[in-house]
Design a protein around this motif. Structure first.
Motif, PDB file in Angstrom:
ATOM      1  N   ALA A 110      16.076  70.133  13.134  1.00 49.41           N
ATOM      2  CA  ALA A 110      15.551  69.139  12.194  1.00 49.41           C
ATOM      3  C   ALA A 110      14.075  68.860  12.468  1.00 49.41           C
ATOM      4  N   ALA A 111      13.686  68.821  13.739  1.00 47.54           N
ATOM      5  CA  ALA A 111      12.290  68.559  14.083  1.00 47.54           C
ATOM      6  C   ALA A 111      11.388  69.678  13.580  1.00 47.54           C
ATOM      7  N   ARG A 112      11.802  70.927  13.791  1.00 49.67           N
ATOM      8  CA  ARG A 112      10.990  72.053  13.318  1.00 49.67           C
ATOM      9  C   ARG A 112      10.906  72.074  11.791  1.00 49.67           C
ATOM     10  N   ALA A 113      12.032  71.784  11.146  1.00 49.82           N
ATOM     11  CA  ALA A 113      12.035  71.762   9.680  1.00 49.82           C
ATOM     12  C   ALA A 113      11.117  70.663   9.153  1.00 49.82           C
ATOM     13  N   ALA A 114      11.139  69.500   9.797  1.00 50.19           N
ATOM     14  CA  ALA A 114      10.280  68.393   9.375  1.00 50.19           C
ATOM     15  C   ALA A 114       8.812  68.733   9.607  1.00 50.19           C
ATOM     16  N   ALA A 115       8.517  69.424  10.714  1.00 49.64           N
ATOM     17  CA  ALA A 115       7.143  69.825  10.991  1.00 49.64           C
ATOM     18  C   ALA A 115       6.661  70.847   9.955  1.00 49.64           C
ATOM     19  N   ASP A 116       7.502  71.822   9.653  1.00 45.72           N
ATOM     20  CA  ASP A 116       7.138  72.828   8.650  1.00 45.72           C
ATOM     21  C   ASP A 116       6.899  72.175   7.288  1.00 45.72           C
ATOM     22  N   LEU A 159       3.845  69.295  18.074  1.00 46.36           N
ATOM     23  CA  LEU A 159       5.216  68.833  18.267  1.00 46.36           C
ATOM     24  C   LEU A 159       6.227  69.926  17.920  1.00 46.36           C
ATOM     25  N   LYS A 160       5.885  70.771  16.962  1.00 44.67           N
ATOM     26  CA  LYS A 160       6.757  71.912  16.650  1.00 44.67           C
ATOM     27  C   LYS A 160       6.844  72.848  17.850  1.00 44.67           C
ATOM     28  N   GLY A 161       5.696  73.134  18.463  1.00 46.97           N
ATOM     29  CA  GLY A 161       5.699  73.977  19.649  1.00 46.97           C
ATOM     30  C   GLY A 161       6.432  73.341  20.809  1.00 46.97           C
ATOM     31  N   LEU A 162       6.247  72.038  20.985  1.00 46.98           N
ATOM     32  CA  LEU A 162       6.892  71.331  22.080  1.00 46.98           C
ATOM     33  C   LEU A 162       8.408  71.293  21.893  1.00 46.98           C
ATOM     34  N   THR A 163       8.850  71.204  20.652  1.00 45.52           N
ATOM     35  CA  THR A 163      10.287  71.203  20.379  1.00 45.52           C
ATOM     36  C   THR A 163      10.930  72.497  20.847  1.00 45.52           C
ATOM     37  N   GLU A 197       8.800  81.295  19.634  1.00 47.47           N
ATOM     38  CA  GLU A 197       8.474  80.330  18.581  1.00 47.47           C
ATOM     39  C   GLU A 197       7.491  79.277  19.099  1.00 47.47           C
ATOM     40  N   SER A 198       7.724  78.821  20.306  1.00 48.05           N
ATOM     41  CA  SER A 198       6.844  77.819  20.898  1.00 48.05           C
ATOM     42  C   SER A 198       5.439  78.386  21.086  1.00 48.05           C
ATOM     43  N   PHE A 199       5.350  79.586  21.608  1.00 43.25           N
ATOM     44  CA  PHE A 199       4.049  80.211  21.840  1.00 43.25           C
ATOM     45  C   PHE A 199       3.290  80.375  20.527  1.00 43.25           C
ATOM     46  N   GLU A 200       3.982  80.766  19.471  1.00 46.33           N
ATOM     47  CA  GLU A 200       3.340  80.952  18.168  1.00 46.33           C
ATOM     48  C   GLU A 200       2.770  79.632  17.642  1.00 46.33           C
ATOM     49  N   SER A 201       3.522  78.545  17.761  1.00 50.13           N
ATOM     50  CA  SER A 201       3.045  77.245  17.272  1.00 50.13           C
ATOM     51  C   SER A 201       1.840  76.762  18.072  1.00 50.13           C
ATOM     52  N   PHE A 202       1.915  76.883  19.396  1.00 48.27           N
ATOM     53  CA  PHE A 202       0.798  76.471  20.240  1.00 48.27           C
ATOM     54  C   PHE A 202      -0.437  77.341  19.974  1.00 48.27           C
ATOM     55  N   SER A 203      -0.211  78.629  19.765  1.00 50.40           N
ATOM     56  CA  SER A 203      -1.316  79.540  19.493  1.00 50.40           C
ATOM     57  C   SER A 203      -2.025  79.168  18.191  1.00 50.40           C
TER      58      SER A 203
END
Length: 281
Positions: free
Chosen positions: A89-95, A113-117, A144-150
């Motif tokens: 739900a957190a990733r979906a809300a971030a997207d 926050l998406k990356g941290l999730t 997935e986390s690395f991609e968001s942080f990147s």
């Protein structure tokens, strides 16, 4: 016949009246002012009642989709989902926030926050309390986390969240390199020399500056030796000796244990990592 119709109508009216009398009709919930609903959501967040905060923020979005607090509430909802251990739900809300507000001043927080999730999901609840080598688990969440942080670091290098994202990216690179080495060792034990050499080469070429590189070179040297490819084996040994003169080639189990100890940067600690709340409006 007419008498029968009259009786039927009277019976239907009686049944409808009875349903109304016994509470068959659902009462409409009273409208809560937007300001009050948002304040209640913030109070729930401050109190650590994240499930209640999710409920309030969802209701706020449903009743006031274009209200004064709608955008901020969407950011708060990402945070609430994250703290309530609802990663999907957190990733979906971030997207959703990123898609709807690509130029928002706090979009960097959504990426962070998406990356941290995904980062916390990769760690998993069990791994926090038991000595489990995370490098042996599927690295999907880590990727997935690395991609968001990147994305955060590349697009918003001046973001207040960029330094922490960079630190976590280095940890994730180590995590991914460990996984490749673990798989390479698996292939070595089963005599799949080509597959082992390819995994080692991937680490050397794509995951440089990680503690796994010397081990990957040693695996390449061993695998090429087994394949009778003496030139490639000698080259791998030379690179290993030149760049890592103090490296001692040990058993795969000892290597993996050493890698786990040197690659975590202290990010596998307890639950007291502080996560910044959404930026104020």
């Amino acid at each position: 016949m007419r008498f029968v119709k009259v009786i039927g109508i009277l019976t239907l009216i009686s049944l409808m009246s009875a349903c109304t009398f016994f509470g068959g009709e659902k009462e409409e919930e009273p409208d809560i002012p937007e300001q009050q609903l948002y304040s209640e959501a913030l109070e729930a967040l401050d109190a650590g009642s994240y499930s209640l905060a999710v409920e309030k923020l969802q209701l706020l979005e449903a009743r006031y989709p274009f209200g004064r607090f709608s955008e901020q509430a969407q950011l708060e909802l990402i945070f609430a989902y994250f703290k309530n251990y609802e990663p999907e739900a957190a990733r979906a809300a971030a997207d959703r926030f990123i898609r709807l507000h690509p130029n928002h001043e706090n979009i960097d927080y959504a990426y962070y926050l998406k990356g941290l999730t995904s980062f916390e999901e990769d760690r998993s609840l069990i791994a926090r309390f038991f000595p489990i080598d995370e490098s042996k688990r599927d690295p999907g969440a880590a990727l997935e986390s690395f991609e968001s942080f990147s994305t955060l670091v590349n697009r918003y290098p001046e973001s207040r969240y960029a330094p922490d994202a960079l630190k976590r990216m280095q940890y994730l690179k180590n995590r991914l390199a460990q996984y490749e080495v673990h798989v390479a060792n698996y292939y070595m034990k089963r005599g799949a020399w080509v597959a082992a050499a390819n995994r080692g080469r991937y680490v050397v070429e794509n995951l440089q500056e990680t503690p796994a590189v010397p081990t990957a070179l040693a695996i390449m040297a061993d695998a090429y030796t087994e394949l009778g490819m003496s030139e490639q084996a000698d080259k791998a040994k030379q690179v290993l000796q030149t760049n890592f003169p103090d490296f001692e080639y040990t058993t795969s189990r000892e290597r993996e244990k050493s890698l786990l100890e040197t690659a975590t940067f202290g990010l596998l600690g307890g639950d007291d990592d502080e996560v910044p709340a959404p930026p104020a409006e």
